[in-house]
Design an enzyme around this catalytic site. Structure first.
Site, mmCIF file in Angstrom:
data_model
loop_
_atom_site.group_PDB
_atom_site.id
_atom_site.type_symbol
_atom_site.label_atom_id
_atom_site.label_comp_id
_atom_site.label_asym_id
_atom_site.label_seq_id
_atom_site.Cartn_x
_atom_site.Cartn_y
_atom_site.Cartn_z
ATOM 1 N N ASP A 99 -9.196 2.613 10.385
ATOM 2 C CA ASP A 99 -8.552 1.485 10.314
ATOM 3 C C ASP A 99 -7.419 1.499 11.367
ATOM 4 O O ASP A 99 -6.539 2.298 11.155
ATOM 5 C CB ASP A 99 -7.885 1.084 8.847
ATOM 6 C CG ASP A 99 -7.052 -0.022 8.661
ATOM 7 O OD1 ASP A 99 -6.820 -0.748 9.683
ATOM 8 O OD2 ASP A 99 -6.653 -0.347 7.520
ATOM 9 N N HIS A 146 -10.637 -2.450 8.163
ATOM 10 C CA HIS A 146 -9.286 -2.797 7.454
ATOM 11 C C HIS A 146 -9.433 -3.770 6.543
ATOM 12 O O HIS A 146 -8.543 -4.370 5.789
ATOM 13 C CB HIS A 146 -8.325 -3.512 8.631
ATOM 14 C CG HIS A 146 -6.957 -3.797 8.350
ATOM 15 N ND1 HIS A 146 -6.123 -3.056 7.915
ATOM 16 C CD2 HIS A 146 -6.470 -5.148 8.446
ATOM 17 C CE1 HIS A 146 -4.946 -3.588 7.598
ATOM 18 N NE2 HIS A 146 -4.942 -4.853 7.670
ATOM 19 N N SER A 200 -1.730 -4.446 4.208
ATOM 20 C CA SER A 200 -1.332 -4.856 5.657
ATOM 21 C C SER A 200 -0.025 -5.168 5.720
ATOM 22 O O SER A 200 1.024 -4.533 5.428
ATOM 23 C CB SER A 200 -2.438 -5.762 6.203
ATOM 24 O OG SER A 200 -2.637 -5.878 7.452
#
Length: 221
Positions: free
Chosen positions: A190, A203, A122
């Site tokens: 995602d 995610h 991320s």
């Protein structure tokens, strides 16, 4: 903490494509370099996601390190948690970028034969992207590049493991020097890495890719 991280993912979506896989389901002051760790064969450098709990990151960093320990038998491993806020501030990713590069520099001096595996999840993927010369500016919680791993040290990076990489949602990916050493996981739906994705929970599912990431790394070391 998992609820907080999920809410952070929702915030990122509201505010906002090497080996590329789709799985089903502002300049900041440079922080001081951390003291060099013991000279292992491989140093796993992990940049966690926004507000992600855990030692290296509960969703990606910790399970990936464990998978690497099981897979890379006969090699000694150390780990380093990139020192950065991993929050929603404008300079967060830039601080991580600076710290990661400083760590690789200092470790390379202290341990000339050590190699590195870079792990980013991320916002942490933004940190790794910037550190290998791929700007995350314009991506969710991204930043301009403030430091890159020196060309003389590039060969020490054995593998780059990315998960939920925000630059993919703006049509970018790792190219150039590190492309063949990079695997980039983006779960179907995602919204952090897939433009138009609408499954926020996707995610949070990258722990399932830890084994595949370790298998990829084994082919590079």
């Amino acid at each position: 903490m998992r609820i907080r991280f999920c809410l952070a993912a929702l915030t990122l979506v509201g505010g906002a494509g090497l080996t590329t896989l789709s799985t089903p389901a502002a300049t900041a002051a440079a922080p001081a370099a951390a003291p060099a760790a013991a000279c292992s064969d491989i140093d796993v450098v992990a940049a966690r996601g926004t507000f992600e709990p855990g030692s290296l990151g509960a969703i990606v960093g910790d399970p990936v390190f464990s998978a690497l320990q099981r897979k890379l038998t006969g090699k000694s491993l150390s780990s380093y948690k990139v020192n950065y806020p991993a929050d929603l501030s404008l300079t967060s990713a830039a601080q991580g970028n600076s710290d990661l590069v400083n760590h690789v520099r200092s470790q390379s001096t202290a341990c000339p034969n050590q190699r590195f595996v870079l792990v980013g999840y991320s916002q942490g993927a933004n940190v790794v992207d910037n550190s290998i010369g791929i700007s995350s500016a314009g991506a969710v919680v991204g930043s301009p590049i403030v430091a890159t791993i020196p060309a003389a040290l590039e060969r020490k990076v054995a593998a780059v493991l990315l998960f939920g990489n925000p630059i993919r949602a703006i049509g970018k990916s790792v190219t150039g020097t590190y492309q063949s050493r990079t695997i980039d996981f983006c779960a179907k739906g995602d919204p952090i890495c897939e433009n138009g994705g609408g499954d926020v929970l996707a995610h949070l599912g990258y722990t399932a890719n830890a084994g595949a990431a370790a298998d990829f790394t084994a082919g590079k070391v």
